[in-house]
Structure formats: C-alpha cells, structure tokens
Scaffold this active site. Structure first.
Site, PDB file in Angstrom:
ATOM      1  N   CYS A   2     -28.784 -26.576 -25.556  1.00 25.54           N
ATOM      2  CA  CYS A   2     -28.491 -28.293 -27.011  1.00 25.54           C
ATOM      3  C   CYS A   2     -29.697 -29.192 -26.844  1.00 25.54           C
ATOM      4  O   CYS A   2     -29.449 -28.931 -24.937  1.00 25.54           O
ATOM      5  CB  CYS A   2     -27.633 -28.369 -27.818  1.00 25.54           C
ATOM      6  SG  CYS A   2     -27.012 -26.987 -28.549  1.00 25.54           S
ATOM      7  N   ARG A  48     -29.139 -28.756 -32.385  1.00 29.90           N
ATOM      8  CA  ARG A  48     -28.506 -27.402 -31.450  1.00 29.90           C
ATOM      9  C   ARG A  48     -29.842 -26.316 -31.523  1.00 29.90           C
ATOM     10  O   ARG A  48     -30.542 -26.300 -32.486  1.00 29.90           O
ATOM     11  CB  ARG A  48     -27.431 -26.930 -32.593  1.00 29.90           C
ATOM     12  CG  ARG A  48     -26.688 -25.685 -32.226  1.00 29.90           C
ATOM     13  CD  ARG A  48     -26.030 -25.735 -33.402  1.00 29.90           C
ATOM     14  NE  ARG A  48     -24.672 -24.302 -33.399  1.00 29.90           N
ATOM     15  CZ  ARG A  48     -23.658 -23.848 -34.085  1.00 29.90           C
ATOM     16  NH1 ARG A  48     -24.009 -24.055 -35.081  1.00 29.90           N
ATOM     17  NH2 ARG A  48     -22.806 -23.610 -33.542  1.00 29.90           N
ATOM     18  N   LEU A  49     -29.230 -25.586 -30.471  1.00 30.00           N
ATOM     19  CA  LEU A  49     -29.892 -23.933 -30.251  1.00 30.00           C
ATOM     20  C   LEU A  49     -28.402 -23.173 -30.148  1.00 30.00           C
ATOM     21  O   LEU A  49     -27.455 -23.173 -29.765  1.00 30.00           O
ATOM     22  CB  LEU A  49     -30.205 -23.983 -28.749  1.00 30.00           C
ATOM     23  CG  LEU A  49     -30.874 -22.412 -28.482  1.00 30.00           C
ATOM     24  CD1 LEU A  49     -31.899 -22.198 -29.821  1.00 30.00           C
ATOM     25  CD2 LEU A  49     -31.422 -22.770 -26.808  1.00 30.00           C
ATOM     26  N   ILE A  51     -26.299 -20.786 -29.868  1.00 30.02           N
ATOM     27  CA  ILE A  51     -25.892 -19.199 -29.066  1.00 30.02           C
ATOM     28  C   ILE A  51     -24.622 -18.173 -29.259  1.00 30.02           C
ATOM     29  O   ILE A  51     -24.428 -17.586 -29.668  1.00 30.02           O
ATOM     30  CB  ILE A  51     -25.329 -19.938 -27.675  1.00 30.02           C
ATOM     31  CG1 ILE A  51     -26.881 -20.341 -27.778  1.00 30.02           C
ATOM     32  CG2 ILE A  51     -25.459 -18.771 -26.763  1.00 30.02           C
ATOM     33  CD1 ILE A  51     -27.836 -19.560 -27.341  1.00 30.02           C
TER      34      ILE A  51
END
Length: 629
Positions: A2, A48-49, A51
């Site tokens: 992130c 946010r990414l 995962i």
C-alpha cells in the site's frame, strides 16, 4: 502492499491528506481511507493494494481493539499466522489481515517485541493516542520506503516523496535542495538514508524507529531495533550441512511469501538467484508458476534466452517480452517522476519494463534480489580483495609518497589521457587508511580529481556508515558494507518504485530474517570455492536445474547506456549537460561535466555512469523546480 501518508498541524487536514493520497494512488489503487484527529492536529491516510483479505474488513487506517493505536501499514508480515497465537484470546479479530494482527500485537506485546518477532517487509505509521506520539518504523533491510520531515510548522510523512512535495506546495511552502545529498548522489548514483534531496525531509533508515510527540515540532527519539550479528567465527558450517540448512530456510521463506489472495508470479532473469527462488516456488505450487522476463535487441544485454531455458527446465508458465531501444528510451522522460529523487541505476529501465509485463497477469511477484549481497555474488569482490592485498604489502610511507606524487599537477595531462582518470583514482586508493576507505574509492562513480560538486559535511557518508565494519575476511566485509548501503539505497529502491508504479507488489525471500542471519554466519568457503561465487546457491540450484544451463558469464540487468549516450540520447544528454539548471546549481563544476561529456563522445573513455548521474540530476532539477531549490 500500500501507500501511507500523514500530516500534523494542518489547518485544512482533510484537503491535505486527500492531496497526499492522490499522489500515491498507484501504490494502492483498490481503496483509500483517512483518520483525522482535529483535537491533536493529526491526519493519516492510506491507499490500499488488496493482497490479503480483499474485503472491507482490511481497510486502513485501522484502530486497535483497545482504542489506543491507529495504524497505517504498507507491506506484508509473512509469519502473521504464526504471530496470531500471541494475540490475546479476549481480542476478537475482525479480519484475516496481517495488518490487524500486527496492530493487536503492538498493543499486547509492545513495539520492539512485536518487531522482533515479525518477519516481513514494511513501513508503518503508528499513532499512540495515550502518548500522543507517532512512531514511524521500517523493516530490517529497508524494502519499503518512508519519508518524513518538518516544513514551516507542518510535520509530514509518506511512502513517496511526491506526496510530501505536493502537500507542501498546496500550503505554499518551498523546500530547499540538500547539496550534500546531491554530492552523495553524484558519487553513488543514489541518495542514501537518512538523507533526501531536500534539507527538510529525511528517510527512516532500515530497521529504524522514529518517534515524534505532540505538538509534532521535532524528533523525540530515533533507535535501531536490529543489526546483523557478526557471528561467523562462532559457526563452523561445512558445505553439506550448510546446504541442508539453507534449503530448509528458503523453503519456509518462499512458502510464506507465496501466501496471497491474488495471482502471483516471479521475475526470472536466468541468473542463479532468481532461478533458485523460482525452483523453490515451483516445488511448493500445485500449478505452474508464472514467470516473467524481458529481452533486448542488443545481444550483449539479452538474458531472455537463458531465462526461457531455465523456465522450461523448472516447468513454469513463462512470459517474455522483447523490448526495442525505442520502447526502453521512452521510459527515460518519466524517471524523475517514478523515483521522486535523483536516482541513476540504469537497470531501473528494464526493471520498470518487466514490472509492466508482470502486472498484466499478476499482482504479486517474488524476486531473487539480495542473493549477491548475502552470498558473495558480485564479481568485483574477489577483484577488489586482490588489489587490496597487493597494495597493503607496500610500506605505508611509500604509499603516501606515491599518492602525493600522482596528485601533483604535473600528472594532469597524463591523467586526462588515461581511461576514466586512472591516475587520480590510483592517487586516492594509495591514500586509503583502511579497507573501508579503499572500498569506497574503488566503488565511487565520480572519478575526477576535483569533485563535480564541492564537498559538504555529509559527503563521506559511506565511510562514516561503515565505521563498525566487522573484522572478517574482506569478501565478508564487502558483503556487510553492501547490505547496509547499496542494497537498501539502490537495489531495493529500484525494485520498489518501478514495481509500485504499476501497482505490483514485490517480495524478496532472501531477505527473510532467518536467511539473512544464516548467510552472515557462513564461512567464506561456502560462498567462494572452485564453483565460483555464491557456491552454496549454485549447489542448491544444481539439484534443480541442469548445470550446463548455468555455467556462463554473468551479464547483469543492464542497457547499452554508453552507446545510447553517443547515439539516440546524444541530443537530450547534451542539452542536460549544457543546461542553465546545472550552471545555476551552487558549487557544481559544469565545465568539468562538459569536458567529461566531450571525452566520452570522442571515445577517450567510457564515462557512462557519471554522465548518467549528471543527466538524471538535471532532468530532476528541471521537473521539480516548482517545489523549491
């Protein structure tokens, strides 16, 4: 993976934190969130990414169950399932994220104990509401970045410098360029932590904790929570037992780092390190692992055929892309935007392109980075060791006299006719008081007698950073030096910024804490023997891949920079070197830069490294003038 950011003492906190989050959207394109405490003048933001746990339960900033801590977290805690057992039974977890487990452990065990137990890569901003304090923390090796600083009453922090640039600009605050940092960049091709290109902004160092308390006007404390234990003398590994131990450690590290709720793969160059990581991934995976490599038209720099052969031997689902010179050159105008600061490791270009290729199929990749620093892979280690052993046989008075002789102006004309100012380099090498100084002179990019930029108080960072170089054999000392300087400030910067520009998470199994500490306990013969460098890694890989595929010269991950500077980049580079920005850069010797440029064009030397540093610096100056000089 992130992006995190924050600002204190802002009169318009919501607008400022939104500004910062927008600047790092590529680090987290899936969601955003903010925490604002008007009473204490704190705003924290998170991009946010997704995962792990793709649901909204993983949104950040996140508050601990007891209400004490607020966290903005970037990274992965690979052993979070193991750490879950330390979360009190009375705590009801709302998600399956590593973020929440880390947060609750900060509350239950304290900050240092939690960091001691955690294995992963991370940059953390933790707000303690009881202490009214912010803690900024970074992982052991420095995989994840974190900038911070003070500007006209504001305290700011972020995963990338561009978020800080934009928010201070929005507040009509100008930053000032750090000339000492630029001097270090010209010598090393990067700006090392804790410095940044601006005087007002610093970087949290690897394994560092920085504490700032209300009213957020100064640093309260800075500590280092982990260092490599130099225990090589206490361990007597033979190759067989060391190989078994490392195999177990890598199997565990790779397995942990393959945990993901989104598709994953690996970079595969065809070299020892990435091939070994991919082979362990394939042993763990039920399906074919996705692997990615790029090739170049120039045969000298093209490792794609080797990667393809390795992929076939291991049995991966391999993708490759051949890149034309034009496609590679098209990346150059974006370099200062991607890296925020002057940064000039030219392998940044192929790294950016292979990240782009991988993101088309996956969101997470494992890499073979750090194998060279941990297991003695750089070819110059043995070369430099040989030179030093020869030079230290010369009595010191003779060395000093020789150094003074070669430094005399009578050698100026001879020096200018040598390849890359070899007389100057020899003069400085003979002056070296110890191995640290010798290693520094062997590695520095700027080889001219007079530095391109007048030296300042921080110019000798490398020597100062290595004041406690371990008393081991020279190859081990060079590895240790590179782990604390080159790896975090060059290699990991290159991969993080290039990959995250495409919203791609990279993971580095060799940087598992257990692997690092094991590597530095190995005797030299496990790293260098009749097999060559990285002997123990070769031994492991020969069990997985036919030996004939690996016995070839190492090419590295580069580009034909020397030819490009004389060819397709000639006009642009010449414009940069003759620019008014360099002319106006205080203390910079533009005449010397022009002389180096002209010698390179006339094939009077190969000055590609220092020239690349100069043109990258100039492009950065042009692109960032609005934020201050």
């Amino acid at each position: 993976m992130c992006g995190i950011c924050g600002i204190c003492n802002s009169s318009n906190a919501l607008a400022d934190i939104k500004c910062m989050m927008s600047a790092i959207q590529h680090r987290g394109p899936d969601a955003e969130g903010e925490y604002i405490d008007k009473e204490n003048s704190i705003a924290m933001g998170h991009r946010r990414l997704s995962i792990l746990d793709l649901s909204d339960a993983g949104r950040q900033p996140m508050q601990s169950s007891d209400g004490r801590y607020i966290i903005a977290f970037n990274g992965e805690i690979y052993n979070h399932k193991e750490l879950k057992s330390f979360v009190p039974d009375s705590t009801k977890l709302k998600s399956t994220t590593d973020t929440e487990i880390l947060l609750e452990l900060f509350s239950a065990l304290g900050i240092k104990e939690t960091l001691h137990r955690a294995r992963g890569m991370f940059a953390v901003a933790l707000y303690d509401r009881h202490e009214r304090a912010i803690y900024l923390m970074r992982d052991r090796a420095g995989e994840k970045p974190l900038y911070y600083g003070f500007a006209n009453g504001l305290f700011v922090f972020s995963s990338e410098l561009k978020a800080i640039q934009k928010v201070v600009y929005q507040n009509r605050i100008m930053l000032t360029v750090n000339h000492d940092a630029i001097g270090m960049f010209l010598r090393h091709s990067y700006i090392p932590a804790p410095y940044s290109v601006y005087n007002e902004i610093k970087k949290v160092e690897a394994a560092g904790i920085v504490k700032i308390v209300y009213p957020f006007l100064e640093i309260a404390s800075q500590v280092t929570y982990w260092r490599i234990e130099n225990n090589v003398a206490e361990n007597h590994w033979d190759m067989h037992s060391a190989k078994e131990k490392l195999s177990d450690l890598l199997s565990s590290a790779v397995s942990e780092q393959m945990i993901s709720d989104v598709p994953y793969g690996a970079f595969l160059s065809g070299g020892i390190d990435s091939s070994l990581i991919v082979s362990y991934m394939q042993k763990v995976s039920k399906d074919k692992v996705r692997t990615f490599s790029i090739g170049f038209e120039t045969e000298k720099y093209n490792e794609a055929p080797y990667a393809k052969e390795i992929a076939a031997a291991i049995g991966t689902d391999h993708s490759e892309m051949y890149v034309t010179d034009k496609e590679a050159l098209n990346v150059i105008p974006h370099i200062s935007e991607i890296y925020d600061e002057p940064y000039a490791d030219s392998s940044q270009i192929p790294t950016f392109l292979v990240s782009k290729l991988a993101k088309e199929s996956v969101s997470v990749v494992l890499t073979g980075d750090a194998g060279d620093e941990l297991f003695g892979g750089y070819e110059h280690y043995k070369t430099i060791e040989g030179y030093f052993n020869k030079i230290r046989r010369i009595p010191k008075p003779i060395r000093i006299a020789g150094s003074k002789l070669f430094a005399n102006k009578i050698f100026d004309s001879v020096n200018k006719k040598t390849f890359n100012n070899k007389i100057d380099k020899l003069s400085r090498i003979l002056q070296a008081q110890n191995f640290t100084g010798f290693y520094y002179e062997m590695l520095r990019i700027d080889t001219a007698r007079a530095p391109l930029l007048k030296p300042g108080i921080a110019m000798d960072y490398f020597v100062n950073a290595l004041a406690d170089l371990p008393n081991q054999n020279l190859v081990s000392a060079m590895q240790w030096a590179d782990f604390y300087t080159y790896l975090p400030n060059d290699i990991l910067v290159k991969v993080d910024r290039a990959a995250m520009r495409h919203s791609l998470e990279t993971r580095v199994p060799f940087l598992d804490k257990r692997v690092i500490e094991f590597a530095y306990s190995l005797p030299a013969e496990c790293k260098y023997n009749e097999l060559g460098s990285k002997a123990i890694l070769r031994e492991l890989l020969y069990d997985e891949v036919p030996r004939t595929l690996l016995e070839r010269p190492k090419k590295g991950f580069g580009i034909p920079l020397d030819d490009w500077l004389r060819g397709p980049l000639k006009e642009w580079a010449g414009e940069m070197i003759h620019s008014v920005e360099l002319k106006n850069l205080s203390g910079f010797d533009q005449k010397q830069a022009i002389d180096i440029w002209e010698k390179h064009l006339r094939f009077k030397g190969n000055y590609k490294s220092i020239l690349w540093n100069i043109v990258v610096l100039t492009q950065w100056l042009k692109d960032n003038m609005q934020y201050g000089w």
